[in-house]
Design a protein around this motif. Structure first.
Motif, short mmCIF file in Angstrom:
data_model
loop_
_atom_site.label_atom_id
_atom_site.label_comp_id
_atom_site.label_asym_id
_atom_site.label_seq_id
_atom_site.Cartn_x
_atom_site.Cartn_y
_atom_site.Cartn_z
N VAL A 1 -6.08 -20.07 16.33
CA VAL A 1 -6.96 -20.36 17.48
C VAL A 1 -8.41 -20.02 17.12
N ALA A 2 -9.34 -20.60 17.89
CA ALA A 2 -10.77 -20.29 17.67
C ALA A 2 -11.22 -19.32 18.76
N GLN A 3 -11.84 -18.24 18.35
CA GLN A 3 -12.40 -17.30 19.32
C GLN A 3 -13.91 -17.43 19.26
N LYS A 4 -14.53 -17.86 20.35
CA LYS A 4 -16.00 -18.00 20.35
C LYS A 4 -16.62 -16.65 20.70
N TYR A 5 -17.78 -16.40 20.16
CA TYR A 5 -18.44 -15.12 20.48
C TYR A 5 -19.94 -15.32 20.62
N ASP A 6 -20.57 -14.40 21.30
CA ASP A 6 -22.03 -14.31 21.27
C ASP A 6 -22.44 -13.18 20.32
N ILE A 7 -21.63 -12.10 20.37
CA ILE A 7 -21.87 -11.00 19.43
C ILE A 7 -20.55 -10.68 18.75
N LEU A 8 -20.61 -10.57 17.42
CA LEU A 8 -19.40 -10.30 16.64
C LEU A 8 -19.55 -8.95 15.96
N VAL A 9 -18.51 -8.12 16.07
CA VAL A 9 -18.49 -6.82 15.38
C VAL A 9 -17.35 -6.85 14.38
N LEU A 10 -17.68 -6.82 13.10
CA LEU A 10 -16.65 -6.93 12.06
C LEU A 10 -16.25 -5.54 11.58
N ALA A 11 -15.01 -5.15 11.90
CA ALA A 11 -14.50 -3.84 11.47
C ALA A 11 -13.07 -3.97 10.96
N PRO A 12 -12.83 -4.90 9.99
CA PRO A 12 -11.45 -5.11 9.54
C PRO A 12 -10.99 -4.13 8.47
N GLY A 13 -11.84 -3.16 8.11
CA GLY A 13 -11.40 -2.13 7.16
C GLY A 13 -11.26 -2.65 5.74
N SER A 14 -10.30 -2.07 5.03
CA SER A 14 -10.16 -2.37 3.60
C SER A 14 -8.70 -2.59 3.23
N VAL A 15 -8.50 -3.06 2.02
CA VAL A 15 -7.14 -3.20 1.47
C VAL A 15 -7.10 -2.43 0.15
N THR A 16 -5.89 -2.25 -0.36
CA THR A 16 -5.74 -1.53 -1.62
C THR A 16 -6.40 -2.32 -2.75
N ARG A 17 -7.21 -1.64 -3.56
CA ARG A 17 -7.88 -2.34 -4.67
C ARG A 17 -6.93 -2.35 -5.87
N THR A 18 -6.78 -3.52 -6.47
CA THR A 18 -5.91 -3.58 -7.65
C THR A 18 -6.71 -4.06 -8.85
N PHE A 19 -6.13 -3.91 -10.03
CA PHE A 19 -6.77 -4.40 -11.25
C PHE A 19 -5.79 -5.33 -11.95
N ASP A 20 -6.32 -5.97 -12.98
CA ASP A 20 -5.51 -6.93 -13.70
C ASP A 20 -4.60 -6.21 -14.71
N ILE A 21 -3.60 -5.52 -14.20
CA ILE A 21 -2.68 -4.77 -15.06
C ILE A 21 -1.32 -5.46 -14.98
N PRO A 22 -0.72 -5.82 -16.12
CA PRO A 22 0.56 -6.54 -16.05
C PRO A 22 1.60 -5.80 -15.18
N GLY A 23 2.19 -6.54 -14.26
CA GLY A 23 3.27 -5.99 -13.42
C GLY A 23 2.79 -5.24 -12.18
N LEU A 24 1.49 -4.94 -12.13
CA LEU A 24 1.02 -4.09 -11.02
C LEU A 24 1.28 -4.70 -9.64
N THR A 25 0.89 -5.97 -9.47
CA THR A 25 1.04 -6.55 -8.13
C THR A 25 2.51 -6.76 -7.74
N ASP A 26 3.39 -6.76 -8.73
CA ASP A 26 4.81 -6.94 -8.40
C ASP A 26 5.50 -5.61 -8.07
N TYR A 27 5.10 -4.55 -8.77
CA TYR A 27 5.88 -3.32 -8.63
C TYR A 27 5.17 -2.16 -7.95
N ALA A 28 3.84 -2.26 -7.76
CA ALA A 28 3.14 -1.12 -7.14
C ALA A 28 3.36 -1.10 -5.64
N ARG A 29 3.47 0.08 -5.08
CA ARG A 29 3.56 0.26 -3.62
C ARG A 29 2.29 0.96 -3.16
#
Ligand SMILES: Cc1cc2nc3c(=O)[nH]c(=O)nc-3n(C[C@H](O)[C@H](O)[C@H](O)COP(=O)(O)OP(=O)(O)OC[C@H]3O[C@@H](n4cnc5c(N)ncnc54)[C@H](O)[C@@H]3O)c2cc1C
Length: 452
Positions: free
Chosen positions: A99-127
């Motif tokens: 859906v589309a949410q229209k705004y006049d003022i937008l406050v962006l506070a979506p936080g962060s996600v876990t940072r990963t690196f290009d390490i073989p197997g990391l995205t498959d096995y890391a928790r």
């Protein structure tokens, strides 16, 4: 007079504080406040290691948004793109409807996600240790390793199930390793076929020191506590490769292991990448008033934004902490109101109050207002701080009674199995695949607006 539409994205430390203050300071006739959030709670992330360790139940760190907010309209879903030119936020509801949410003022506070690196197997096995589901999953997974190790006669399998690796020597990783090691040590008493000496925890970090922000004496004190408990701490070391049953370190060691907990930093929410805006190491560049300079009526804060740290100066930006995010939430609310009333905006200024690190039981290190504490006094400060920082009295009471119950009755080491057969990669828990590309955002915004 038409009411302004204020849209907040993210109900975490920053978003919740902002919404609460807006509710208090704005009359309902001035503006309508909406909050886009995938969950109906504010997650008290600093206590996630306690959830993983079973010291707290998952519910105790999930602070109810509906108890905290009275008139904010809650949109159950996640923002997957923002088109500032048409002032539209594209939202995927929890039903998958877009859906589309229209705004006049937008406050962006979506936080962060876990940072990963290009390490073989990391995205498959890391928790990770970033969402409530991840903390609950890790707890079940660790207990499952003890159950399975106890049930097997295969020495190699047993060895790999009883070794655990935590990557990241910041406060999140250090607390996670410390709290989970206490879990497995206590649980081992309930497994007569397991030799507790076979259980081994590793904490590794590429940096030469643990939690450098604490300073050398407290960093050393934390290191001593961990090593005295038998946790093998390796500094200047990272992960070279991860497999289903082993982890290879950059110093060449190969550890038989089926549990890799990855807490090596955070990256701004992928939502920021859907905007055509300047970023600082992935975080949205904002002014000291937390305005996004390129777009009218857009504010950003918390982990997702690079807010100038005026207390430190020298071009520093605020570190991604709850301490800053919650305070930024209140200042953004004031600035949103000021901008609606054509008044001058205030810059954000906060001098860091220090850090508390709970290593479980009576062990802790903390540095409130520059005073170095360790042991019981540090633990009292740490727990007192968390209780004060939690938003609702019910949540404080729930956490306090859970701590008391755990300290007196201990843990039952129950494996719930709820998440056992779920995909459990970082992207499955953190929904990092959900976002639109910059081009898709515009197209979606236009077609949703055309549909009305
Ligand atoms: C294990 C751990 C321990 C920590 N310990 C401490 C500590 O001791 N002290 C400290 O100060 N800080 C600590 N932190 C850091 C602190 O938790 C963060 O800095 C803080 O939560 C950031 O606040 P925020 O509001 O920016 O983001 P969050 O609190 O993470 O909130 C973001 C919210 O946005 C929601 N969201 C995400 N994407 C979208 C989307 N696309 N659309 C809508 N909503 C979305 C999320 O579900 C979440 O509710 C810790 C972090 C971790 C992981």
């Amino acid at each position: 007079m038409e009411r302004s539409r204020i849209l907040i994205v993210g109900g975490g430390f920053a978003g919740l504080e902002c919404a609460r203050r807006l509710e208090r300071k704005l009359s309902p006739s001035e503006a309508e406040i909406s909050l886009v959030t995938p969950f109906s709670y504010q997650l008290y992330l600093p206590l996630l290691p306690h959830v993983a360790a079973g010291v707290l139940t998952p519910q105790s760190v999930a602070v109810s948004l509906r108890r905290s907010l009275r008139r904010t309209h809650i949109v159950p879903g996640g923002a997957i793109g923002v088109d500032p030119s048409s002032k539209v936020c594209v939202v995927r509801k929890i039903t998958d409807e877009v859906v589309a949410q229209k705004y006049d003022i937008l406050v962006l506070a979506p936080g962060s996600v876990t940072r990963t690196f290009d390490i073989p197997g990391l995205t498959d096995y890391a928790r990770g240790m970033k969402t409530l589901a991840e903390a609950a999953y890790v707890r079940d997974h660790v207990i499952a390793q003890l159950d399975l190790a106890s049930a097997t006669l295969d020495q190699r399998e047993r060895e790999s199930r009883l070794q655990f690796v935590v990557v990241g020597g910041g406060y999140a990783g250090t607390e996670t390793a410390a709290c989970l090691q206490r879990l497995t040590t206590a649980a081992a008493l309930r497994y007569p076929r397991l030799d507790a000496k076979q259980i081994k925890w590793h904490l590794i970090d590429i940096a030469p020191k643990l939690m450098p922000e604490l300073g050398d004496p407290l960093g050393e004190a934390a290191l001593e506590v961990l090593r005295a408990r038998g946790i093998e701490v390796s500094l200047g070391v990272s992960v070279a490769e991860v497999g289903a049953e082993s982890v290879k370190f950059t110093d060449g060691r190969v550890i038989p292991c089926r549990t890799l907990i990855w807490t090596a930093g955070v990256a701004a929410s992928p939502l920021i990448g859907t905007l055509d805006a300047e970023t600082v190491r992935g975080r949205l560049a904002v002014t000291a008033e937390m305005r996004v300079p390129q777009f009218e009526g857009v504010f950003a804060l918390g982990d997702a934004a690079a807010v100038p740290d005026l207390a430190k100066g020298d071009g520093a930006v605020c570190p991604p902490t709850a301490q800053h995010s919650a305070r930024q939430g209140r200042v953004v609310a004031d600035n949103v109101i000021a901008s609606l009333r054509n008044q001058p905006l205030e810059p954000y200024y906060h001098k860091d109050l220090g850090l508390v690190v709970d290593l479980g039981g009576k062990d802790a290190v903390s540095k409130p207002l520059g005073v170095e504490l360790r042991g019981v006094p540090a633990q009292l400060v740490a727990r007192g701080y968390h209780l004060m920082a939690m938003r609702t009295n019910v949540a404080k009471f729930r956490v306090g009674t859970n701590w008391l119950l755990n300290a007196t009755a201990g843990d039952d080491f129950v494996r719930t199995g709820f998440l056992a057969r779920q995909p459990a990669r970082l992207r499955d828990f953190e929904y990092t695949d959900a976002y639109l590309t910059k081009d898709q955002v515009k197209a979606h915004a236009q077609s949703l607006l055309a549909k009305g």
